[in-house]
Structure formats: C-alpha cells, structure tokens
Design a protein around this motif. Structure first.
Motif, PDB file in Angstrom:
ATOM      1  N   HIS A  85       0.831  -1.205   0.000  1.00 49.78           N
ATOM      2  CA  HIS A  85       0.000   0.000   0.000  1.00 49.78           C
ATOM      3  C   HIS A  85       0.868   1.259   0.000  1.00 49.78           C
ATOM      4  O   HIS A  85       0.593   2.212  -0.738  1.00 49.78           O
ATOM      5  CB  HIS A  85      -0.922  -0.010   1.223  1.00 49.78           C
ATOM      6  CG  HIS A  85      -1.736   1.241   1.367  1.00 49.78           C
ATOM      7  ND1 HIS A  85      -2.760   1.569   0.506  1.00 49.78           N
ATOM      8  CD2 HIS A  85      -1.668   2.254   2.282  1.00 49.78           C
ATOM      9  CE1 HIS A  85      -3.294   2.726   0.869  1.00 49.78           C
ATOM     10  NE2 HIS A  85      -2.646   3.160   1.936  1.00 49.78           N
ATOM     11  N   VAL A  86       1.937   1.253   0.827  1.00 50.53           N
ATOM     12  CA  VAL A  86       2.845   2.399   0.877  1.00 50.53           C
ATOM     13  C   VAL A  86       3.517   2.606  -0.478  1.00 50.53           C
ATOM     14  O   VAL A  86       3.648   3.738  -0.959  1.00 50.53           O
ATOM     15  CB  VAL A  86       3.912   2.212   1.978  1.00 50.53           C
ATOM     16  CG1 VAL A  86       4.972   3.322   1.895  1.00 50.53           C
ATOM     17  CG2 VAL A  86       3.268   2.224   3.353  1.00 50.53           C
ATOM     18  N   ALA A  87       3.952   1.517  -1.087  1.00 55.28           N
ATOM     19  CA  ALA A  87       4.582   1.608  -2.408  1.00 55.28           C
ATOM     20  C   ALA A  87       3.630   2.209  -3.437  1.00 55.28           C
ATOM     21  O   ALA A  87       4.055   2.914  -4.362  1.00 55.28           O
ATOM     22  CB  ALA A  87       5.037   0.227  -2.858  1.00 55.28           C
ATOM     23  N   LYS A  88       2.347   1.955  -3.245  1.00 52.49           N
ATOM     24  CA  LYS A  88       1.341   2.468  -4.174  1.00 52.49           C
ATOM     25  C   LYS A  88       1.088   3.965  -3.984  1.00 52.49           C
ATOM     26  O   LYS A  88       0.921   4.711  -4.957  1.00 52.49           O
ATOM     27  CB  LYS A  88       0.028   1.696  -3.986  1.00 52.49           C
ATOM     28  CG  LYS A  88      -1.074   2.096  -4.941  1.00 52.49           C
ATOM     29  CD  LYS A  88      -2.319   1.256  -4.698  1.00 52.49           C
ATOM     30  CE  LYS A  88      -3.452   1.669  -5.635  1.00 52.49           C
ATOM     31  NZ  LYS A  88      -4.678   0.844  -5.387  1.00 52.49           N
ATOM     32  N   ILE A  89       1.090   4.437  -2.745  1.00 45.86           N
ATOM     33  CA  ILE A  89       0.730   5.836  -2.478  1.00 45.86           C
ATOM     34  C   ILE A  89       1.935   6.779  -2.471  1.00 45.86           C
ATOM     35  O   ILE A  89       1.772   7.997  -2.606  1.00 45.86           O
ATOM     36  CB  ILE A  89      -0.005   5.979  -1.127  1.00 45.86           C
ATOM     37  CG1 ILE A  89       0.906   5.572   0.046  1.00 45.86           C
ATOM     38  CG2 ILE A  89      -1.294   5.164  -1.125  1.00 45.86           C
ATOM     39  CD1 ILE A  89       0.302   5.809   1.406  1.00 45.86           C
ATOM     40  N   ALA A  90       3.127   6.238  -2.287  1.00 47.88           N
ATOM     41  CA  ALA A  90       4.326   7.077  -2.189  1.00 47.88           C
ATOM     42  C   ALA A  90       4.838   7.493  -3.567  1.00 47.88           C
ATOM     43  O   ALA A  90       4.607   6.809  -4.562  1.00 47.88           O
ATOM     44  CB  ALA A  90       5.415   6.333  -1.425  1.00 47.88           C
ATOM     45  N   ARG A  91       5.520   8.615  -3.588  1.00 46.47           N
ATOM     46  CA  ARG A  91       6.147   9.107  -4.813  1.00 46.47           C
ATOM     47  C   ARG A  91       7.611   9.401  -4.515  1.00 46.47           C
ATOM     48  O   ARG A  91       7.973   9.755  -3.400  1.00 46.47           O
ATOM     49  CB  ARG A  91       5.467  10.381  -5.306  1.00 46.47           C
ATOM     50  CG  ARG A  91       3.987  10.203  -5.636  1.00 46.47           C
ATOM     51  CD  ARG A  91       3.789   9.362  -6.885  1.00 46.47           C
ATOM     52  NE  ARG A  91       2.379   9.186  -7.205  1.00 46.47           N
ATOM     53  CZ  ARG A  91       1.634   8.178  -6.779  1.00 46.47           C
ATOM     54  NH1 ARG A  91       2.172   7.238  -6.000  1.00 46.47           N
ATOM     55  NH2 ARG A  91       0.359   8.083  -7.131  1.00 46.47           N
ATOM     56  N   VAL A  92       8.454   9.258  -5.523  1.00 46.06           N
ATOM     57  CA  VAL A  92       9.886   9.539  -5.369  1.00 46.06           C
ATOM     58  C   VAL A  92      10.239  10.780  -6.181  1.00 46.06           C
ATOM     59  O   VAL A  92       9.880  10.887  -7.350  1.00 46.06           O
ATOM     60  CB  VAL A  92      10.749   8.344  -5.823  1.00 46.06           C
ATOM     61  CG1 VAL A  92      12.230   8.705  -5.758  1.00 46.06           C
ATOM     62  CG2 VAL A  92      10.466   7.125  -4.950  1.00 46.06           C
ATOM     63  N   HIS A  93      10.909  11.728  -5.515  1.00 45.61           N
ATOM     64  CA  HIS A  93      11.296  12.978  -6.169  1.00 45.61           C
ATOM     65  C   HIS A  93      12.796  13.193  -6.015  1.00 45.61           C
ATOM     66  O   HIS A  93      13.366  12.942  -4.959  1.00 45.61           O
ATOM     67  CB  HIS A  93      10.558  14.161  -5.544  1.00 45.61           C
ATOM     68  CG  HIS A  93       9.074  14.106  -5.708  1.00 45.61           C
ATOM     69  ND1 HIS A  93       8.431  14.490  -6.863  1.00 45.61           N
ATOM     70  CD2 HIS A  93       8.098  13.679  -4.868  1.00 45.61           C
ATOM     71  CE1 HIS A  93       7.127  14.319  -6.732  1.00 45.61           C
ATOM     72  NE2 HIS A  93       6.905  13.834  -5.532  1.00 45.61           N
TER      73      HIS A  93
END
Length: 233
Positions: free
Chosen positions: A26-34
C-alpha cells in the motif's frame, strides 16, 4: 505494477520495517519519489506542510534563519532512512524549520491525507512516528541545556556522541564509529565558529579520542568522549 524490489526497499527503511506485506504494498502504491538538485529547498519555514519526506539518497539540512539570512542555526543533518516534515502534518500549522538538499537527493514523499490514513491504519507505524518525535524533543531539551550549562568543548563532544550513536551509522570492525561531517557543519550544529570547532577536534585527536580525514570523523574511544562530554559542563 508494484515490484517486489520496491517493497523490499521499503522494508529496509526503519519507519516501515514492521509493516505487513500488504501494508508495504500500500505504501509503495501511495508514495512518490522525487529528485532534489543540490542546494535546492525542499521547503521553507512557515510554508504550508502537505507531505512527509523520507530520505532515500543524499543528505538534507534542517535549519532556521532570521534577519534575511544573516543569522542561521542548523538543527540536524538527515541521511538515508531519516524522515522529516511530520509536525505540520499533525498540527496543520506551517513548517517550523527549513529543509534543503546539501547534494543531489532522492526523497520518498507521502501526502498529508495518506499519512494520516497510515497513522490510523497501522498502530506500529504511528508508534514509530511518536517515538521519533519524543527523541527529537529530548535532543532539543538537551541542546537547550547544553547552551545553558555546557562549555563549547562539552557541546562538541556531546554532538559527536549523538552522531556516532545514531541508528544505522557506520561501525568499523575495530568498533570505531564513523561520522560523515565537515568542520563547518559541526560548527553549525553546535552554534559556534568553524575555527573553534577545529581547535576542539584537534585536541580530541591529540588525545586519541578521534581521527579525521576527508570529512570523516572516526570516534576511536567512545567512553572517553562520553566522559569528556560530562566533565566539560
């Protein structure tokens, strides 16, 4: 599609390490990398806070400044796996400090809405956030006490101990702890001039307590450093 490598990478971050596979997914789905270029602000003091940040790569400086930048105080340098920006997500007030990338950095971000959902959904995650807040409050109290009662020598020793004992820090086979920091950065953390910090470090090196080279300070004698931190009050 969320890869198993992404989930495994999340599991290695202490903030998420206790989560189930489903929660990590779930975290992998909602998180974004910048990616943040060197010297660029992540956010500025008093800005509205809308995201939690986790350092994936690089180093982040947490600081405050007044008088059009004439006076600055560094509060922390954050490295891999450290998180920041949680306070304004909890109290809905502006950022209490500024954050900037010292080199090129890579940050994982989670929105305010999703962060609050994670707190409600996962008690273990919420407890880790609370523990980190408590640790930071304790350090702030110790810093205030240090400025009130401890000499510069003691403050430098105390800060080196804190950095050397930081979870996830590099430990050499000899038992020495390696701290990646410049003399200027250490001066910013202890609220003094670089030249004064260099004098203290030179004294510690002569005593065999530390060694330093290429921005790496190796704490060779932790117990002695702790003793000096207590004596110099």
């Amino acid at each position: 599609m969320i890869s198993s490598a992404a989930i495994l990478a999340l599991k290695r971050i202490p903030l998420f390490s206790g989560m189930s596979f489903g929660d990590l997914r779930h975290v992998a789905k909602i998180a974004r990398v910048h990616k943040v270029p060197k010297g660029v602000l992540v956010f500025e003091k008093n800005m509205a806070g809308n995201h939690l940040f986790v350092v994936i790569k690089g180093r982040i400086k947490i600081y405050s400044e007044i008088g059009d930048g004439r006076k600055k105080k560094t509060f922390a340098y954050l490295d891999h796996s450290d998180f920041f920006g949680e306070m304004s997500l909890l109290d809905k007030k502006g950022r209490s400090l500024s954050a900037a990338a010292l080199g090129e950095a890579e940050l994982l971000t989670i929105s305010r809405k999703e962060f609050q959902k994670l707190l409600a959904r996962n008690p273990g995650f919420a407890l880790k956030v609370i523990k980190t807040l408590v640790e930071r409050l304790r350090r702030a109290n110790e810093e205030i006490e240090g400025f009130s009662f401890r000499s510069l020598y003691g403050r430098v020793c105390r800060k080196l101990l804190d950095l050397a004992e930081k979870p996830g820090g590099f430990k050499a086979k000899s038992g020495a702890s390696s701290v990646l920091i410049t003399h200027t950065e250490l001066a910013d953390l202890t609220g003094t001039a670089r030249e004064m910090v260099t004098r203290v470090l030179s004294s510690l090196r002569r005593q065999g307590v530390i060694e330093y080279e290429n921005h790496h300070i190796k704490v060779m004698a932790g117990p002695k450093l702790r003793e000096l931190a207590q004596i110099e009050q």
